[in-house]
Design an enzyme around this catalytic site. Sequence first.
Site, PDB file in Angstrom:
ATOM      1  N   LYS A  45     -13.922  -8.974 -13.582  1.00  0.00           N
ATOM      2  CA  LYS A  45     -13.281  -9.728 -14.665  1.00  0.00           C
ATOM      3  C   LYS A  45     -12.275 -10.735 -14.096  1.00  0.00           C
ATOM      4  O   LYS A  45     -12.246 -11.903 -14.486  1.00  0.00           O
ATOM      5  CB  LYS A  45     -12.586  -8.763 -15.630  1.00  0.00           C
ATOM      6  CG  LYS A  45     -12.030  -9.451 -16.843  1.00  0.00           C
ATOM      7  CD  LYS A  45     -11.505  -8.450 -17.857  1.00  0.00           C
ATOM      8  CE  LYS A  45     -10.516  -9.133 -18.760  1.00  0.00           C
ATOM      9  NZ  LYS A  45      -9.306  -8.358 -18.985  1.00  0.00           N
ATOM     10  N   ASP A  71     -13.281  -9.652 -22.416  1.00  0.00           N
ATOM     11  CA  ASP A  71     -12.092  -8.819 -22.629  1.00  0.00           C
ATOM     12  C   ASP A  71     -12.229  -8.158 -23.997  1.00  0.00           C
ATOM     13  O   ASP A  71     -13.299  -8.205 -24.612  1.00  0.00           O
ATOM     14  CB  ASP A  71     -10.807  -9.656 -22.506  1.00  0.00           C
ATOM     15  CG  ASP A  71     -10.556 -10.505 -23.743  1.00  0.00           C
ATOM     16  OD1 ASP A  71     -11.490 -10.679 -24.564  1.00  0.00           O
ATOM     17  OD2 ASP A  71      -9.428 -10.987 -23.920  1.00  0.00           O
TER      18      ASP A  71
END
Length: 222
Positions: free
Chosen positions: A134, A152
């Site tokens: 991420k 997210d």
Amino acid sequence: MPRSYVHEARRRVGPKKERIRPIIERLAVEHADATIALTFRSELELLVSVMLSAQTTDVNVNRVTATLFEKYHAPGDYLAVALEELERDIFATGFFRQKARSIRGTMRMLLEEFDGEVPRTLEELTRLPGVARKTANVVAAELGHAQGIVVDTHVRRLSQRLRLTKQEDPVKIERDLVKLVPRDDWARFPHLLIWHGRRVCDARRPRCEDCVVNDLCPSSRV
Ligand code: SF4
């Protein structure tokens, strides 16, 4: 496992392949100011900010980096102080011991293997200590080299409500999104969903009556 929003998508609104472009276009008009909320002036500051943003808010990170970046300018600066000093300087972002170790490991690798520069590819970025997929995705996208789509909590929720995915796992959600979202939009797409999620499509009380994509959303309550 965080709460799922997949079951909310019940209305018939047409195939996602036909909905994705108008969804992006309308959200881009609605949230023309949608960008990363972290404050940074260089590629190195971007990388450090994103590493610090794990498990805390962007506002909190910006508060810490406002003074941190006055003191630390280059990778060597993070190695020139004692570990405890760096820990103190990033303490307010939480998980400071782990973050300090990751930052120092990353700075060492930047110096030893990348001439002190922040690399571009996900493969290289994820080799840096403490840089997960991420983080790497966020950094690569901001550097103009998006190689995936950041997932997210907002991106996950909105993708499920808009029925762009039926998956729960962020890696599988990203796999669905990269097949669907035009490549040129990979960098801005998560920002659009994040800002729409913050401003309109709240986790508990989505304001569907004010939503510009409510006719394209199978979870709309209006
Ligand atoms: S706010 Fe918009 S995107 Fe969210 S559930 Fe309602 S109609 Fe769908």
